[in-house]
Motif scaffolding. Structure first.
Motif, PDB file in Angstrom:
ATOM      1  N   LYS A  63       0.838  -1.210   0.000  1.00 47.43           N
ATOM      2  CA  LYS A  63       0.000   0.000   0.000  1.00 47.43           C
ATOM      3  C   LYS A  63       0.867   1.253   0.000  1.00 47.43           C
ATOM      4  O   LYS A  63       0.590   2.226  -0.705  1.00 47.43           O
ATOM      5  N   GLN A  64       1.951   1.211   0.789  1.00 47.21           N
ATOM      6  CA  GLN A  64       2.857   2.355   0.824  1.00 47.21           C
ATOM      7  C   GLN A  64       3.543   2.549  -0.524  1.00 47.21           C
ATOM      8  O   GLN A  64       3.739   3.681  -0.978  1.00 47.21           O
ATOM      9  N   SER A  65       3.881   1.435  -1.159  1.00 51.79           N
ATOM     10  CA  SER A  65       4.504   1.519  -2.497  1.00 51.79           C
ATOM     11  C   SER A  65       3.528   2.113  -3.506  1.00 51.79           C
ATOM     12  O   SER A  65       3.894   2.954  -4.323  1.00 51.79           O
ATOM     13  N   VAL A  66       2.276   1.669  -3.432  1.00 48.94           N
ATOM     14  CA  VAL A  66       1.241   2.190  -4.338  1.00 48.94           C
ATOM     15  C   VAL A  66       1.043   3.680  -4.110  1.00 48.94           C
ATOM     16  O   VAL A  66       0.910   4.469  -5.057  1.00 48.94           O
ATOM     17  N   GLU A  67       1.040   4.062  -2.823  1.00 47.36           N
ATOM     18  CA  GLU A  67       0.863   5.484  -2.499  1.00 47.36           C
ATOM     19  C   GLU A  67       2.014   6.312  -3.068  1.00 47.36           C
ATOM     20  O   GLU A  67       1.811   7.406  -3.608  1.00 47.36           O
ATOM     21  N   GLN A  68       3.240   5.778  -2.963  1.00 47.19           N
ATOM     22  CA  GLN A  68       4.397   6.488  -3.490  1.00 47.19           C
ATOM     23  C   GLN A  68       4.330   6.601  -5.012  1.00 47.19           C
ATOM     24  O   GLN A  68       4.653   7.647  -5.591  1.00 47.19           O
ATOM     25  N   LEU A  73      -6.482   2.842  -0.201  1.00 47.80           N
ATOM     26  CA  LEU A  73      -5.697   4.006   0.203  1.00 47.80           C
ATOM     27  C   LEU A  73      -6.610   5.142   0.660  1.00 47.80           C
ATOM     28  O   LEU A  73      -7.803   5.147   0.360  1.00 47.80           O
ATOM     29  N   ASP A  74      -6.017   6.086   1.348  1.00 44.28           N
ATOM     30  CA  ASP A  74      -6.752   7.248   1.856  1.00 44.28           C
ATOM     31  C   ASP A  74      -7.540   7.907   0.720  1.00 44.28           C
ATOM     32  O   ASP A  74      -6.994   8.229  -0.332  1.00 44.28           O
ATOM     33  N   GLY A  75      -8.842   8.122   0.947  1.00 51.57           N
ATOM     34  CA  GLY A  75      -9.712   8.675  -0.103  1.00 51.57           C
ATOM     35  C   GLY A  75      -9.273  10.034  -0.591  1.00 51.57           C
ATOM     36  O   GLY A  75      -9.395  10.354  -1.783  1.00 51.57           O
ATOM     37  N   SER A  76      -8.745  10.875   0.309  1.00 52.49           N
ATOM     38  CA  SER A  76      -8.328  12.226  -0.096  1.00 52.49           C
ATOM     39  C   SER A  76      -7.162  12.170  -1.067  1.00 52.49           C
ATOM     40  O   SER A  76      -7.066  12.983  -1.994  1.00 52.49           O
ATOM     41  N   LYS A  77      -6.278  11.185  -0.879  1.00 53.93           N
ATOM     42  CA  LYS A  77      -5.137  11.045  -1.785  1.00 53.93           C
ATOM     43  C   LYS A  77      -5.583  10.556  -3.158  1.00 53.93           C
ATOM     44  O   LYS A  77      -5.066  10.988  -4.189  1.00 53.93           O
ATOM     45  N   ILE A  78      -6.556   9.681  -3.159  1.00 51.36           N
ATOM     46  CA  ILE A  78      -7.103   9.204  -4.436  1.00 51.36           C
ATOM     47  C   ILE A  78      -7.829  10.339  -5.159  1.00 51.36           C
ATOM     48  O   ILE A  78      -7.706  10.501  -6.370  1.00 51.36           O
TER      49      ILE A  78
END
Length: 310
Positions: free
Chosen positions: A58-63, A92-97
């Motif tokens: 998940k952290q990799s996807v976020e990055q 992932l966090d909705g705001s980031k998406i």
């Protein structure tokens, strides 16, 4: 008696033990129990590792989502879409998406805008720019693509020019003729009733402005421009049939005049030049009208009157 008592004692002894003795565990059963315990421990460890791996992923996807969003450019749109899809899948966090989706939408919009800008530029260099219907479609397309205000204005002005210069339909010709006739009637009425039509006369020699009136003699043969009615020398009389009228800025001698250039932009825009000829000697008046509408009506009235009297 002794034999009976012995049997009772055996029964009592048997009943005193209560439960039958437990059977010894088979060696194989002991091995299976240990194996089951080890398997349970292994599954717990595997589950913990999986959770850690999923969190790392998940952290990799976020990055990836962040880096792809910052480096969005042509050819990276699909990669961004895939990153957003993966981010949604792993929660992932909705705001980031939402932010990533906004960046993608803006990128796509910018791409469409740039493509349309290039298409508009090519359109102006093609024969299609002379076609009213195709130009109208291009205006609509450019509006939807949200092109720059400068590009859109250029298109709209081109479309308006095409409309103004197109051939009129039969009913439009009829309406135009009626409108011109009415402008002529209004001009003649204003010039012959109530003391004449008021105008502002610009002196091109010294830049002074003079309040004057335009009148017509009863046979409509001559047009009179009267400045100071107490001074007969300020009356200019010119033949109606020699008249013509244009915008002041379209008369070269006037547009290059220093006094005309010194006027306010609105005054220059509302100026009218009325040309005349007396004994084959040309001359002109430069009138300053208060509005563009009055300017146009004056031009129409003078031109139609001159044609009617020729």
């Amino acid at each position: 008696m002794g034999a009976v008592c012995a049997r009772c004692n055996e029964v009592k002894k048997g009943n005193g033990e209560g439960k039958p003795p437990a059977l010894p565990m088979h060696p194989d059963e002991d091995s299976d129990a240990n194996a089951s315990s080890e398997a349970d421990n292994s599954e717990v460890a595997a589950s913990s590792d999986e959770e850690e791996n999923q969190e790392d992923y998940k952290q990799s996807v976020e990055q990836i989502l962040k880096s792809t969003g910052k480096n969005l450019k042509r050819g990276k749109t699909m990669a961004m879409k895939e990153a957003i899809s993966t981010a949604k899948k792993y929660g992932l966090d909705g705001s980031k998406i939402t932010e990533a989706q906004r960046q993608l939408d803006e990128h796509v919009k910018q791409q469409r805008r740039e493509e349309c800008e290039r298409e508009v530029e090519a359109f102006f260099n093609s024969p299609a720019a002379a076609d009213i219907a195709l130009t109208e479609k291009m205006v609509s397309k450019a509006t939807e693509a949200d092109v720059s205000a400068k590009t859109l204005q250029k298109l709209q002005e081109k479309f308006e020019v095409l409309l103004l210069c197109r051939s009129l339909e039969a009913d439009e010709v009829k309406l135009a003729r009626e409108a011109l006739k009415q402008s002529c009637r209004d001009f003649v009425f204003a010039a012959t009733q109530g003391g004449g039509r008021p105008v502002t006369l610009l002196n091109l020699e010294d830049g002074s402005q003079e309040q004057a009136i335009i009148t017509l003699d009863p046979p409509l043969r001559n047009l009179l421009v009267i400045g100071d009615i107490t001074d007969v020398e300020t009356v200019r009389i010119v033949p109606v049939r020699s008249l013509s009228a244009v915008l002041g800025k379209d008369e070269k001698k006037v547009s290059l005049n220093s006094h005309f250039k010194a006027l306010d932009p609105d005054e220059r825009e509302c100026s009218v030049v009325v040309r005349y000829s007396i004994n084959k000697t040309p001359g002109m008046f430069c009138f300053l009208e208060p509005t563009e509408v009055r300017r146009d009506r004056l031009i129409e009235g003078v031109v139609i009157l001159a044609v009617s009297c020729s």
